[in-house]
Design an enzyme around this catalytic site. Structure first.
Site, short mmCIF file in Angstrom:
data_model
loop_
_atom_site.label_atom_id
_atom_site.label_comp_id
_atom_site.label_asym_id
_atom_site.label_seq_id
_atom_site.Cartn_x
_atom_site.Cartn_y
_atom_site.Cartn_z
N ARG A 1 24.25 71.80 43.68
CA ARG A 1 25.40 71.14 44.30
C ARG A 1 26.57 72.11 44.25
N GLU B 1 32.60 69.25 41.84
CA GLU B 1 33.46 68.14 41.40
C GLU B 1 34.30 68.50 40.18
N TYR C 1 33.30 69.96 37.36
CA TYR C 1 32.60 69.94 36.07
C TYR C 1 32.40 71.38 35.53
N HIS D 1 37.42 66.35 40.60
CA HIS D 1 37.89 65.00 40.29
C HIS D 1 39.41 64.94 40.14
N GLN E 1 34.91 49.24 44.76
CA GLN E 1 35.29 48.17 43.82
C GLN E 1 34.21 47.81 42.81
P1 FAD Z 1 38.25 33.36 52.96
O1 FAD Z 1 37.98 34.76 53.34
O2 FAD Z 1 39.66 32.94 52.89
O3 FAD Z 1 37.45 32.41 53.97
C1 FAD Z 1 37.61 31.03 54.04
C2 FAD Z 1 37.15 30.54 55.39
O4 FAD Z 1 37.13 29.12 55.38
C3 FAD Z 1 38.05 30.94 56.53
O5 FAD Z 1 37.31 31.56 57.55
C4 FAD Z 1 38.66 29.62 57.01
O6 FAD Z 1 38.91 29.62 58.41
C5 FAD Z 1 37.57 28.63 56.63
N1 FAD Z 1 38.02 27.22 56.43
C6 FAD Z 1 38.98 26.78 55.59
N2 FAD Z 1 39.05 25.42 55.64
C7 FAD Z 1 38.09 25.03 56.52
C8 FAD Z 1 37.66 23.75 57.00
N3 FAD Z 1 38.19 22.62 56.55
N4 FAD Z 1 36.69 23.71 57.91
C9 FAD Z 1 36.12 24.84 58.37
N5 FAD Z 1 36.49 26.08 57.95
C10 FAD Z 1 37.45 26.17 57.03
N6 FAD Z 1 39.20 41.85 48.98
C11 FAD Z 1 38.56 42.85 48.44
O7 FAD Z 1 37.66 42.63 47.63
N7 FAD Z 1 38.87 44.14 48.77
C12 FAD Z 1 39.84 44.43 49.65
O8 FAD Z 1 40.10 45.61 49.90
C13 FAD Z 1 40.53 43.37 50.25
N8 FAD Z 1 41.50 43.62 51.14
C14 FAD Z 1 42.17 42.57 51.69
C15 FAD Z 1 43.19 42.85 52.60
C16 FAD Z 1 43.88 41.81 53.17
C17 FAD Z 1 45.01 42.12 54.11
C18 FAD Z 1 43.53 40.47 52.87
C19 FAD Z 1 44.26 39.32 53.51
C20 FAD Z 1 42.52 40.19 51.97
C21 FAD Z 1 41.84 41.24 51.36
N9 FAD Z 1 40.86 41.02 50.42
C22 FAD Z 1 40.19 42.07 49.88
C23 FAD Z 1 40.56 39.68 49.91
C24 FAD Z 1 39.26 39.12 50.48
O9 FAD Z 1 39.29 39.18 51.87
C25 FAD Z 1 39.09 37.72 49.95
O10 FAD Z 1 38.98 37.77 48.55
C26 FAD Z 1 37.85 37.05 50.51
O11 FAD Z 1 37.92 37.01 51.90
C27 FAD Z 1 37.70 35.64 49.95
O12 FAD Z 1 36.59 35.07 50.53
P2 FAD Z 1 36.40 33.52 50.70
O13 FAD Z 1 35.16 33.35 51.48
O14 FAD Z 1 36.50 32.86 49.38
O15 FAD Z 1 37.65 33.01 51.54
P1 NAP Z 2 47.95 39.27 44.04
O1 NAP Z 2 47.27 40.56 43.85
O2 NAP Z 2 47.80 38.22 43.04
O3 NAP Z 2 49.49 39.60 44.23
C1 NAP Z 2 50.44 38.63 44.47
C2 NAP Z 2 51.85 39.24 44.40
O4 NAP Z 2 52.78 38.20 44.62
C3 NAP Z 2 52.15 39.85 43.06
O5 NAP Z 2 52.80 41.09 43.30
C4 NAP Z 2 53.11 38.85 42.41
O6 NAP Z 2 54.01 39.65 41.68
C5 NAP Z 2 53.74 38.16 43.59
N1 NAP Z 2 54.02 36.74 43.37
C6 NAP Z 2 53.22 35.80 42.80
N2 NAP Z 2 53.82 34.60 42.80
C7 NAP Z 2 55.03 34.75 43.38
C8 NAP Z 2 56.12 33.87 43.68
N3 NAP Z 2 56.06 32.60 43.36
N4 NAP Z 2 57.21 34.41 44.28
C9 NAP Z 2 57.27 35.70 44.58
N5 NAP Z 2 56.27 36.58 44.33
C10 NAP Z 2 55.16 36.11 43.75
O7 NAP Z 2 47.52 38.62 45.41
P2 NAP Z 2 47.45 39.16 46.90
O8 NAP Z 2 48.18 40.43 47.11
O9 NAP Z 2 47.84 37.98 47.72
O10 NAP Z 2 45.92 39.43 47.12
C11 NAP Z 2 44.98 38.34 47.10
C12 NAP Z 2 43.67 38.80 46.56
O11 NAP Z 2 43.06 39.68 47.49
C13 NAP Z 2 43.90 39.54 45.28
O12 NAP Z 2 43.30 38.85 44.22
C14 NAP Z 2 43.32 40.87 45.51
O13 NAP Z 2 42.43 41.25 44.48
C15 NAP Z 2 42.55 40.79 46.82
N6 NAP Z 2 42.84 42.02 47.53
C16 NAP Z 2 42.27 43.14 47.06
C17 NAP Z 2 42.57 44.33 47.65
C18 NAP Z 2 41.93 45.60 47.15
O14 NAP Z 2 42.23 46.66 47.63
N7 NAP Z 2 41.04 45.55 46.20
C19 NAP Z 2 43.44 44.39 48.72
C20 NAP Z 2 44.01 43.23 49.17
C21 NAP Z 2 43.72 42.05 48.54
P3 NAP Z 2 55.13 39.10 40.71
O15 NAP Z 2 54.61 37.79 40.16
O16 NAP Z 2 55.32 40.15 39.68
O17 NAP Z 2 56.33 38.95 41.58
FE1 SF4 Z 3 30.54 50.76 46.33
FE2 SF4 Z 3 29.34 48.75 47.58
FE3 SF4 Z 3 31.95 49.21 47.99
FE4 SF4 Z 3 30.05 50.85 48.96
S1 SF4 Z 3 30.41 48.72 49.54
S2 SF4 Z 3 31.90 51.46 47.93
S3 SF4 Z 3 28.55 50.81 47.32
S4 SF4 Z 3 30.98 48.61 46.07
#
Ligand code: FAD
Ligand code: NAP
Ligand code: SF4
Length: 675
Positions: A217, A167, A169, A255, A342
């Protein structure tokens, strides 16, 4: 024993001791190693994993002296007074029938410390401190320090040590010419440059005697320019065996390498081929590593002869019972590591204690626990995204009667979108795990049900957990209703057609993921090792030093422009250890990134904007995809509260800002442990 994984579960005879299976928990720095007061937590963490059946574990790295510190006052084992704290770790592991080795890690020029040393005084590109070149005497002294550290580890009850030789080191820094410019017996020819690790292994063997495991390693792939050649790696491996090592573990990439090596976008077992090549040249057991998170994949590697053991590190953070579940025919209940980094590596690199996105108990074994309830309640969980799934399964496990509702036809919430992004296919595993856990724990699942507040009130629930997630933020912009405007949900879930020229509004996690999805074509590189290797410049023929060649990525499927209003660097909020991968990947696809914009309108030409007081500009495009963040969805809250129903908010419905699955799952767990 399950016959499915017989190669993984077979004992391994090391001569003086036998390992009960072929699973090794690789070294991870959890943040609990640095202070004596945290050792009871460290002991509980290791004991839980020993109980889960892993044969051999390796601790996070301990420096053999102050110069080898990873960070000032960080983990070190160089004095007798430091032995006592380790006894609680080794006793806890042995009481559970496990074995444990201490990793000796000298950080060299990667040390985040002004005292750091290296072969030569050349600063690394990823560290702020320029190292001091060790004197010739200093090298001899350092070898003695390794031996001393190993002897202390033996006194502390460890079954062996792992010498960290990869890595990038300290030891790696002696092996290659661009970091080793020495003219004494430790520099120059490869025989001189490899003398250091060989002398270290000899000294450790002499200090510890024959009945002590020594894992070395070995950096089998440096993945940097001017790295070691394959011939040098083999020569070193053979010399390490002759010097007295018991096992050779695999190291992949320095790294500072610009090739992803453990992120979720790396294909499973992408590097086991190189361990297979080494296996032909040494006779002691070799260990395959990196992105192995599944018992079948692990078993197959051993079966095809690539290695004798499998190192998995993060998979044991995600599920301490990985081996036990595989052995008892319950592999479908393994909580699989999704490679997101994460909560583990991103925490380590921010100076926070490691844990796991899918298992918030990891490294909190003495603090985050739940017990069977003494008063079983009728609980409704609304929303089966990560937060609701976590809450429902913990509540049911505690003995509550749980109904889980989702308006969708499947569980998972936004994870169903995430799993379709190239490089995030692993997210599917979390849903598979929860699907099986729902059945095992007896949660009553109701899909296709948009539950209303009246229904919840009339059904007589004692408690309601609202996990209804988010709704995407709508744009307040002239032309936001133009036919070329799509939301990220339209693109991924509804599969609406996307044109060749695309503008993406918003460069958060979702904006980056959508760009990744739209830029790629065909099979995702994370599902195809050859495609991944071409994409990132890994030379499987190993004709080049470090097995690193010019990347030849596939051309982009579309012409993409990403925009954000902030002035800051694009993707600033992405993961500490993975953000660079997203940025590099999109750069290779020629994605244009524009910060500091002020959107003005969308029309037939495209997306119009200005930057500060500049001239109006336009991204001419066929499609505009809106990824502008999210707002909480908590429609039911007011009515439930009016009727005095005890209601708990978790995940996106609690707070949309800064939401990720790590927080969603942890909040679901925490609320469920208190009801
Ligand atoms: P949600 O996942 O939004 O789930 C809410 C659920 O509630 C849904 O299934 C919906 O159908 C249901 N629901 C809503 N209203 C009702 C109702 N009235 N009755 C019954 N059911 C209902 N996070 C990460 O940490 N790492 C990532 O790499 C990552 N990548 C992402 C990539 C993408 C493209 C997207 C869209 C999201 C990503 N996220 C990632 C974000 C992550 O998926 C969300 O933070 C997480 O899913 C939030 O969980 P939650 O349970 O709060 O809500
Ligand atoms: P986000 O990370 O908060 O990004 C939202 C983007 O929208 C920002 O670039 C912001 O930039 C822009 N924005 C906000 N308000 C706006 C407006 N009114 N008009 C135009 N642009 C606007 O949210 P997200 O991409 O929707 O992701 C949602 C959550 O999922 C995040 O909190 C993220 O942590 C999680 N997630 C995580 C990963 C991961 O790899 N860890 C991947 C996907 C999602 P400006 O305000 O500068 O324009
Ligand atoms: Fe790390 Fe857990 Fe994500 Fe695996 S699932 S990479 S152990 S945070």
């Amino acid at each position: 024993m399950s016959s499915n994984y017989k190669h993984l579960l077979e004992p391994l005879d090391l001569g003086f001791t036998t390992l009960k299976n072929r699973a090794l928990m690789g070294s991870m720095h959890t943040g609990l190693e640095d202070r004596a007061r945290d050792f009871p937590k460290l002991a509980a963490y290791f004991a839980e994993r020993a109980r889960g059946g892993v044969a051999l574990m390796v601790t996070g790295g301990f420096a053999p002296n102050i110069e080898g510190w990873l960070s000032p006052f960080g983990s070190k084992l160089s004095k007798k007074s430091e032995v006592k704290r380790h006894l609680q770790v080794t006793k806890a592991v042995h009481d559970e029938g496990g074995k444990i080795c201490l990793q000796i890690l000298h950080a060299g020029r990667y040390g985040y410390s002004p005292l750091c040393v290296s072969a030569s005084n050349i600063k690394s590109p990823i560290s702020p401190f320029k190292p001091r070149a060790l004197s010739t005497k200093g090298v001899y002294r350092t070898i003695k320090d390794y031996a001393n550290s190993a002897a202390l580890a033996q006194q502390a009850g460890y079954d062996g040590v792992e010498i960290m030789g990869s890595e990038g080191y300290f030891i790696n820094q002696f092996l290659v010419t661009h970091t080793n410019k020495r003219t004494d017996e430790w520099g120059g020819s490869f025989d001189n440059r490899m003398r250091l690790p060989v002398e270290i292994v000899k000294a450790v063997r002499a200090a510890a005697g024959p009945n002590f495991i020594i894992i070395y390693r070995l950096s089998m792939l440096d993945l940097i320019e001017q790295g070691s050649t394959w011939e040098e790696v083999v020569k070193l491996g053979q010399a390490i065996e002759a010097a007295g090592a018991t096992i050779i573990n695999t190291g992949i990439g320095w790294h500072e390498a610009r090739v992803p090596t453990i992120a979720t976008s790396v294909p499973r077992a992408a590097f086991s081929w190189v361990t297979g090549r080494m296996n032909d040249h040494v006779s002691i057991p070799v260990v395959a590593t990196n992105r192995i998170n599944d018992p079948q994949v692990a078993n197959d590697i051993i079966e095809r002869g690539d290695s004798d053991m499998i190192s998995m590190a993060r998979p044991f953070l995600a599920d301490s019972d990985f081996v036990k579940k595989a052995a008892s025919g319950n592999a479908e209940l393994i909580n699989t590591c999704i490679g997101c980094n994460q909560a583990c590596l991103d925490h380590t690199f921010s100076g926070k204690r490691s844990t796991c996105l899918v298992n918030p108990r990891a490294c909190y074994e003495t603090e985050l626990n739940y017990t069977p309830t003494t008063l079983s309640k009728k609980v409704a969980v609304v929303g089966a995204g990560p937060a609701g799934l976590s809450a429902a399964t913990v509540l049911a496990d505690r003995g509550h009667e749980v109904d889980l509702f989702d308006k969708d036809e499947q569980i998972g919430g936004q994870f169903n979108i995430a799993k379709k992004i190239p490089g995030k296919e692993e997210f599917y595993e979390t849903l598979r795990y929860f699907e099986n856990l729902i059945k095992k724990n007896g949660v009553k699942l109701h899909l296709n049900q948009t539950i209303s507040a009246e229904q919840l009130i009339s059904s007589g629930y004692d408690e309601v957990v609202l996990a209804t997630g988010i709704r995407p933020r709508q744009l307040d912009l002239d032309g936001a209703d133009h036919s070329k405007v799509l939301s990220y949900i339209d693109v991924v879930v509804h599969k609406k057609p996307v044109g060749h020229r695309v503008a993406i509004i918003g460069a958060g996690g979702i904006g980056f993921d959508i760009a990744e999805l739209l830029a790629h074509q065909g099979v995702s590189p994370s599902l195809d090792v050859q495609k991944f290797n071409k994409e990132w410049g890994v030379d499987e023929s190993y004709d080049s030093r470090g097995a690193y060649i010019m990347a030849s990525p596939e051309p982009a499927a579309r012409q993409i422009t990403m925009l954000q209003r902030k002035q800051s660097k694009m993707g600033k909020g992405l993961g500490k250890t993975t953000g660079w991968i997203h940025r590099a990947s999109l750069k290779m696809k020629n994605v244009q990134m524009i910060s500091g914009v002020n959107y003005t309108k969308i029309d037939d030409r495209g997306l119009h904007f200005t930057i500060q007081d500049g001239e109006p500009q336009v991204v001419e495009c066929d499609t505009v995809v809106v990824c502008a963040g999210q707002l909480s969805r908590r429609d039911l809250l007011d009515e439930l509260q009016t009727h005095n129903i005890s209601t708990h908010l978790v995940g996106g419905s609690k707070l949309a800002g800064e939401l990720d699955a790590k927080r969603a799952i942890r909040e679901g767990f925490e609320v469920a442990s208190l009801i």
